[in-house]
Write an enzyme that holds these catalytic residues in place. Sequence first.
Site, mmCIF file in Angstrom:
data_model
loop_
_atom_site.group_PDB
_atom_site.id
_atom_site.type_symbol
_atom_site.label_atom_id
_atom_site.label_comp_id
_atom_site.label_asym_id
_atom_site.label_seq_id
_atom_site.Cartn_x
_atom_site.Cartn_y
_atom_site.Cartn_z
ATOM 1 N N LYS A 79 -13.987 2.959 -1.562
ATOM 2 C CA LYS A 79 -13.696 1.695 -2.163
ATOM 3 C C LYS A 79 -14.006 0.506 -1.308
ATOM 4 O O LYS A 79 -13.547 0.604 -0.092
ATOM 5 C CB LYS A 79 -12.123 1.671 -2.890
ATOM 6 C CG LYS A 79 -12.091 0.518 -3.689
ATOM 7 C CD LYS A 79 -10.671 0.369 -4.261
ATOM 8 C CE LYS A 79 -10.247 -0.816 -5.061
ATOM 9 N NZ LYS A 79 -8.956 -0.868 -5.615
ATOM 10 N N SER A 159 -8.283 -1.749 -10.687
ATOM 11 C CA SER A 159 -9.442 -2.526 -9.873
ATOM 12 C C SER A 159 -10.602 -1.325 -9.332
ATOM 13 O O SER A 159 -11.662 -1.795 -8.834
ATOM 14 C CB SER A 159 -9.151 -3.260 -8.729
ATOM 15 O OG SER A 159 -8.255 -2.361 -7.981
ATOM 16 N N SER A 183 -4.004 0.017 -10.421
ATOM 17 C CA SER A 183 -5.656 0.219 -10.177
ATOM 18 C C SER A 183 -6.003 1.625 -9.942
ATOM 19 O O SER A 183 -7.264 1.451 -9.623
ATOM 20 C CB SER A 183 -5.949 -0.563 -9.189
ATOM 21 O OG SER A 183 -5.607 -2.075 -9.458
#
Length: 494
Positions: A79, A159, A183
């Site tokens: 990420k 997210s 998330s």
Amino acid sequence: MDNLTRLSLKDLRDGLVRKDFTALEATDAYLAAIEAGNDKLNAYVAITADAARSMARASDARIAQGEAGPLEGVPLGIKDLFATKGVHTQAASHILDGFKPEYESTVTANLWRDGAVMLGKLNMDEFAMGSSNETSYYGPVVNPWRGEGSSKALVAGGSSGGSAAAVAAWMCAGATATDTGGSIRQPAAFTGTVGIKPTYGRCSRWGVVAYASSLDQAGSIARSVEDSALMLASMSGFDAKDSTSADLAVPDFAAAVERGVKGLVIGVPREYRMDGMPAEIETLWQQGLEWLKAEGATIRDISLPHTKYALPAYYVVSPAEASSNLARYDGVRYGLRVTGKDITDMYELTRAEGFGREVKRRVMIGTYVLSAGYYDAYYVRAQKVRTLIKRDFEEAFNAGVDAILTPATPSAAFGVADQDMAADPVKMYLNDVFTVTVNMAGLPGIGVPAGKDAQGLPLGLQLIGKPFDEETLFAAGRVIERSAALDLAPAKWW
């Protein structure tokens, strides 16, 4: 060997150790998958092909010497919130344009120590602020799943949408992710993957771009419960550089996966049965309870009375911390700089251009609730509510509950650029309704795919555990995974 990308992380790792194929072959297979599909899914914002091949060759050398680590040669996506030395790290924000850190996050350093290979950096909501991966400076991530007979583009959740989409679309064997209010678990539910948000303090936050420091926690998204356990074992551990890191031994999470749930007490919070909850979510929840019961668990109704205050309290605490954390992005030392007539003008112009709409909204909310005259009315009160939420869970666990089962999301994935969501941010925030309590209390939670909706889209269930008892979540999650026996391969269109 064909279809290396379709192997589970465990089978890939075991095949590498047996020398059925090489780490370079596995890495090349994943890089080819990324090249073929990333233009349509937008899961990766940076692809590190040369570095990946170099790391794979080093893994092959260690395997040949009998020195393979726990994740030796396994290709992973990272990420964009995790600092990776000399590699694009921008939290999917314009304000960090061109930033390549001179340091490595502790979590990724742990993965490289154990032999993992980095394929690239994954898309996300800007500064992890969002529930659909549509706030990214690099554009929305597209879910590899589509409704039956539909070509409508769906969100991958946020997210950590890039992480979830890349795993679901066989563009990495597993992915790092972070969870501030859901998330990891929400995008996992939207994409038919498994997402583990460990206890606050289990994984170091050092080198992870901060959103809300008292809520943020690193975790993983993978294609199975066992794969998630293997990843988390490598990611976890005490870090003296993080004052919130727990100085505890890391259990053998994978060993707990097949432990079963016989004798466990599973709590069912009545407050999670909310008005307007779709019938298919209620049915799935009941099915999950039946599966656990059939394997020897006892089901018990419980009360978490302060649940209804969790979402509003979360949207006071998290923006408040964000407004403080994001004050460091000013155009002076790194990232975007927009020239102004003086330094104050430069600050204002840089932040106005560098931050996206949702980030600006949360910074303004956070600054407001921390301002003189409002601090006690909003921030202090929200922290008091947080204490009550944590106490609710403590009372349930002290009364003999081993884990709690809830839905993961109020619906399946919705459309990209959904007009209802765009017009009303509160509707978007409501996607976190089942997940934010876990972060407010610092507890571990896992999202496991458990069914599909009428359009054939994945739906997930969430298990919440005691502090630092991720092992029980893996054991119970595996029961749900095995009982559901789902085909979690999206029909390939990308």
